[in-house]
Design a protein around this motif. Structure first.
Motif, short mmCIF file in Angstrom:
data_model
loop_
_atom_site.label_atom_id
_atom_site.label_comp_id
_atom_site.label_asym_id
_atom_site.label_seq_id
_atom_site.Cartn_x
_atom_site.Cartn_y
_atom_site.Cartn_z
N TRP A 69 0.91 -1.57 -0.03
CA TRP A 69 -0.21 0.09 0.14
C TRP A 69 0.95 1.02 -0.34
O TRP A 69 2.22 1.58 0.73
CB TRP A 69 -0.90 -0.10 1.35
N TYR A 70 0.26 2.78 -1.02
CA TYR A 70 1.15 3.46 -0.93
C TYR A 70 0.66 4.77 -0.71
O TYR A 70 -0.62 4.81 -0.64
CB TYR A 70 1.93 3.65 -2.62
N TRP A 128 7.04 5.85 -5.94
CA TRP A 128 8.27 4.15 -6.32
C TRP A 128 8.08 3.97 -7.24
O TRP A 128 7.61 3.93 -8.56
CB TRP A 128 7.24 2.93 -5.10
N HIS A 129 9.79 3.17 -7.40
CA HIS A 129 9.44 2.15 -8.83
C HIS A 129 9.31 0.82 -8.42
O HIS A 129 9.64 -0.16 -7.62
CB HIS A 129 11.22 1.84 -8.58
N PRO A 130 8.15 0.44 -9.48
CA PRO A 130 7.71 -0.89 -9.25
C PRO A 130 8.61 -1.92 -9.32
O PRO A 130 9.58 -1.65 -10.37
CB PRO A 130 6.11 -0.77 -10.59
N SER A 131 8.71 -2.65 -8.42
CA SER A 131 9.20 -3.82 -8.58
C SER A 131 8.27 -5.38 -9.15
O SER A 131 7.01 -5.49 -9.14
CB SER A 131 9.12 -4.72 -7.75
N VAL A 132 8.58 -5.80 -10.42
CA VAL A 132 7.32 -6.58 -10.83
C VAL A 132 8.57 -8.21 -11.44
O VAL A 132 9.22 -7.95 -11.93
CB VAL A 132 7.54 -6.68 -12.75
N PRO A 133 8.11 -9.15 -10.49
CA PRO A 133 8.48 -10.27 -10.44
C PRO A 133 8.49 -11.13 -11.92
O PRO A 133 7.59 -10.55 -12.80
CB PRO A 133 7.96 -11.54 -9.50
N PRO A 134 9.43 -11.63 -13.16
CA PRO A 134 10.09 -11.98 -12.07
C PRO A 134 12.23 -11.13 -12.36
O PRO A 134 13.17 -10.75 -12.49
CB PRO A 134 10.92 -13.79 -12.90
N PHE A 135 11.50 -10.16 -13.20
CA PHE A 135 11.98 -8.81 -13.30
C PHE A 135 13.01 -8.03 -12.53
O PHE A 135 14.27 -7.17 -12.01
CB PHE A 135 11.80 -8.20 -14.37
N GLY A 136 12.05 -7.85 -11.29
CA GLY A 136 13.16 -7.11 -10.03
C GLY A 136 12.19 -5.69 -9.82
O GLY A 136 10.74 -5.16 -11.25
N GLU A 137 13.24 -4.65 -9.72
CA GLU A 137 12.24 -3.43 -10.01
C GLU A 137 12.58 -2.74 -10.85
O GLU A 137 14.05 -2.80 -11.78
CB GLU A 137 13.62 -2.79 -8.25
N MET A 138 11.80 -1.95 -11.65
CA MET A 138 11.74 -0.99 -13.09
C MET A 138 12.05 -0.32 -12.71
O MET A 138 11.03 0.82 -11.70
CB MET A 138 10.64 -1.47 -13.59
N LYS A 139 13.66 0.28 -12.98
CA LYS A 139 14.23 1.72 -12.43
C LYS A 139 13.91 2.41 -12.81
O LYS A 139 13.38 3.74 -13.20
CB LYS A 139 15.20 1.88 -11.84
N ILE A 165 11.04 3.55 -14.47
CA ILE A 165 9.38 3.27 -14.75
C ILE A 165 9.52 3.94 -13.08
O ILE A 165 9.54 4.11 -12.01
CB ILE A 165 8.16 2.35 -14.87
N LEU A 166 7.92 4.72 -13.03
CA LEU A 166 7.86 5.80 -11.47
C LEU A 166 6.82 5.47 -11.89
O LEU A 166 5.51 6.23 -12.52
CB LEU A 166 8.21 7.08 -11.78
N CYS A 167 5.72 5.51 -10.60
CA CYS A 167 4.54 4.96 -10.42
C CYS A 167 4.75 6.23 -8.86
O CYS A 167 5.16 6.40 -8.10
CB CYS A 167 4.60 3.54 -9.75
N TRP A 168 2.75 6.52 -8.96
CA TRP A 168 2.72 7.31 -7.76
C TRP A 168 1.37 7.40 -7.68
O TRP A 168 0.28 6.82 -8.45
CB TRP A 168 2.83 8.83 -8.23
N CYS A 169 0.97 7.34 -6.64
CA CYS A 169 -0.71 7.14 -6.17
C CYS A 169 -1.76 8.78 -6.22
O CYS A 169 -0.19 10.00 -5.34
CB CYS A 169 -0.80 6.66 -4.76
N VAL A 170 -2.84 9.38 -6.47
CA VAL A 170 -3.43 9.65 -7.15
C VAL A 170 -4.55 9.76 -6.16
O VAL A 170 -5.78 9.11 -7.25
CB VAL A 170 -3.63 10.22 -7.89
N SER A 171 -4.90 10.04 -5.19
CA SER A 171 -6.23 9.69 -4.51
C SER A 171 -6.62 8.20 -5.09
O SER A 171 -8.01 8.79 -5.60
CB SER A 171 -7.62 10.83 -4.89
N GLY A 172 -6.40 7.70 -4.79
CA GLY A 172 -6.37 5.96 -4.36
C GLY A 172 -6.45 5.35 -5.83
O GLY A 172 -7.18 4.07 -6.05
N GLU A 173 -5.90 6.11 -6.52
CA GLU A 173 -5.53 5.71 -8.45
C GLU A 173 -4.78 5.93 -8.47
O GLU A 173 -3.75 6.71 -7.73
CB GLU A 173 -6.29 6.49 -9.14
N THR A 174 -3.52 4.58 -8.58
CA THR A 174 -1.49 4.52 -9.59
C THR A 174 -2.20 4.98 -10.43
O THR A 174 -2.58 4.00 -11.20
CB THR A 174 -0.89 2.86 -9.29
N HIS A 175 -0.85 5.91 -10.82
CA HIS A 175 -0.30 6.44 -12.07
C HIS A 175 1.17 5.51 -12.34
O HIS A 175 2.10 6.14 -11.78
CB HIS A 175 -0.46 7.57 -12.81
N CYS A 176 1.10 5.24 -13.42
CA CYS A 176 2.96 5.07 -13.80
C CYS A 176 3.03 5.32 -15.36
O CYS A 176 2.60 5.93 -15.79
CB CYS A 176 2.93 3.39 -13.89
#
Length: 71
Positions: free
Chosen positions: A15-16, A22-33, A35-46
């Protein structure tokens, strides 16, 4: 029913808080540096980092692994 404040976002198992990024982590690739994601009033944008086009024939990824630059 009205919420008491801005809502958090769920991405994967985490939860954010509102306005957190944040930089999302996507298995099996790991952290996706790149790509940047952010939280806006309950909605995730990347968004993937935008890179200017390299002006040479064989660019390298030295300082920034997301964007190629001329040597």
């Amino acid at each position: 029913m009205q919420a008491d404040g801005p809502r958090a976002c769920r991405f994967g198992r985490r939860w954010y808080l509102n306005n957190e990024s944040w930089h999302p982590s996507v298995p099996p690739f790991g952290e996706m540096k790149c790509i940047l994601c952010w939280c806006v009033s309950g909605e995730t944008h990347c968004q993937r980092q935008e890179c200017p086009p390299a002006a040479c024939a064989s660019p390298a990824r030295r300082d920034n692994p997301c964007c190629a630059k001329c040597r």
